[in-house]
Design an enzyme around this catalytic site. Structure first.
Site, short mmCIF file in Angstrom:
data_model
loop_
_atom_site.label_atom_id
_atom_site.label_comp_id
_atom_site.label_asym_id
_atom_site.label_seq_id
_atom_site.Cartn_x
_atom_site.Cartn_y
_atom_site.Cartn_z
N HIS A 316 0.76 -1.22 0.10
CA HIS A 316 -0.10 -0.11 -0.08
C HIS A 316 0.89 1.17 0.10
O HIS A 316 0.59 2.35 0.60
CB HIS A 316 -1.02 0.14 1.21
CG HIS A 316 -2.24 0.50 0.83
ND1 HIS A 316 -3.43 -0.01 0.39
CD2 HIS A 316 -2.81 1.88 1.03
CE1 HIS A 316 -4.46 0.66 0.33
NE2 HIS A 316 -4.09 1.81 0.65
N GLY A 370 1.43 4.71 -8.52
CA GLY A 370 0.61 5.53 -8.11
C GLY A 370 0.97 7.03 -7.67
O GLY A 370 0.49 7.89 -8.28
#
Length: 424
Positions: A316, A370
């Site tokens: 993450h 990301g």
């Protein structure tokens, strides 16, 4: 002379330079990050750039890449290169997808639409976030026929899980990406120090407020006593009202925005999520299913035993567990455990085309990008996202050319080696 995406991008930049024009976003990550921070609010930067605890996992992710060196090979005639890849029925122009990033509204209003249009313009698949500020149907309309996947956070309400899956199918999602590692939020000091959670102010919950099942749950909610009245509370309420579907005054009178926020905070993710839940998903959708957040080889094996189509090795982006294993290190172990045939993606720590090359060499079929594209968004909106994508693909292409590789299958383990003196 061959003109792959690397040379095309270089020529665009250099020819524009003759006219005194510079790229909309910096081409190196350090300057991109600096510019994005300058362009962002404190709360936006804390949420998007921040990590868990002391930030050790974020550092681990980068240090893992620093432990590997690329080994260029000469005289292989790599003038023509093919960066495309077929992935779960989706044709990728390069082995890159845009990762789901929640609450992008903090960085730019209509962030999901800007990102969707940038993905469509470049042909790169966009994984819609479950925590977006734009309903998935609107983002899909902005993309036309361009590929899109959908990220699912498994709610405590199973009816909402089914409703979100059905909507993902209806918008033509190419895969369902179930995020496993956020059953509870990690300890994020940057957000905590500001007392800032975007969802508590109605940001990043548009997939919910546009969902019929969620709206019925919110409508049933009886609000507790009014919150303490402070200037900050009033500002938060106005933010909720502005970001909720419907008219401003009607929302303000009805109390629906606050009810939606409270409902979301209660049910958005399921702390009891288990393999038993995952085992039901094959009966609930015909879409390819991808599990995101895998770091242990045993979990990878279990995912494929249950019939999942792919996994994403991910921590993450360092936002959940402080001092977690680096995603790149986990990738090596996971690939060894599941063998060469299974579809394994990777994210967390990818910053450049050279990083993509290294990840592919160590076992990834593709990567998810990301923070870099979010920083491009902060600096220059849709154009910024497009340029970040183009820059990463360009560097990957040029790295392949300079390493003697003509296609992705040629990016093999022997083209990277441990850096002497740095433990792997």
């Amino acid at each position: 002379m061959a003109a792959g995406p690397g040379r095309v991008r270089q020529n665009q930049v250099y020819r524009a330079g003759v006219l005194g024009r510079r790229p909309a976003v910096p081409t190196d990550f350090a300057e991109l990050e600096r510019r994005a921070r300058k362009a962002s609010s404190r709360t936006a930067w804390a949420y998007v750039a921040g990590g868990a605890g002391l930030g050790r996992t974020m550092r681990n992710n980068r240090e893992a890449f620093d432990r590997w060196a690329i080994v260029p090979r000469m005289l292989r005639g790599a003038a023509d290169r093919d960066l495309s890849r077929d992935l779960l029925g989706t044709r990728l122009p390069a082995p890159i997808l845009l990762a789901p990033v929640g609450a992008g509204q903090l960085m730019a209003r209509d962030s999901d639409l800007h990102t969707a249009r940038a993905a469509a313009a470049t042909g790169v698949p966009y994984v819609y976030t479950n925590q977006g500020g734009t309903p998935m149907e609107d983002a899909a309309a902005a993309m036309g026929d361009s590929p899109r996947w959908f990220q699912l956070y498994w709610s405590t309400d199973e009816g909402l899980v089914d409703s979100l899956i059905q909507r993902a199918e209806a918008i033509g999602a190419g895969a369902l990406v179930i995020t496993l590692d956020t059953t509870v939020l990690g300890w994020r000091p940057q957000d905590l120090n500001l007392g800032s959670l975007p969802f508590a102010r109605g940001l990043g919950i548009a997939q919910y407020t546009s969902d019929p099942r969620f709206r019925s749950l919110a409508a049933e909610r009886v609000l507790e006593n009014p919150a303490e009245v402070t200037l900050a509370a009033v500002r938060s309420l106005l933010t909720m009202v502005r970001n909720h579907p419907g008219g401003f005054l009607d929302n303000l009178r009805s109390g629906r925005p606050r009810a939606s926020v409270e409902t979301f905070l209660d049910i958005y993710s399921n702390p009891r999520l288990s393999w038993d839940h995952i085992a039901t998903v094959r009966e609930r959708t015909s879409l390819p299913v991808v599990l995101k957040g895998i770091l242990h080889p045993d979990d990878a094996r279990r995912a494929f035993e249950l019939g999942m189509d792919a996994i994403v090795v991910s921590n993450h982006g360092g936002r959940q567990v402080d001092s977690s294993i680096a995603a790149l290190d986990a990738l090596i172990q996971v690939r060894e455990a599941v063998g060469p045939e299974k579809t394994v993606l990777m994210d967390s720590g990818i910053r450049s085309g050279a990083d993509v090359f290294t990840a592919l060499a160590l076992g990834a079929d593709a990567v998810l990008l990301g923070r870099p594209y979010m920083y491009g968004l902060a600096v220059a909106g849709q154009r910024g996202v497009e340029e970040v994508i183009a820059n990463v693909i360009a560097e990957l292409d040029l790295t392949m050319a300079l390493t003697g590789v003509t296609d992705l299958a040629g990016i093999t383990r022997d083209l990277v080696q441990p850096v002497p003196g740095r433990a792997v």
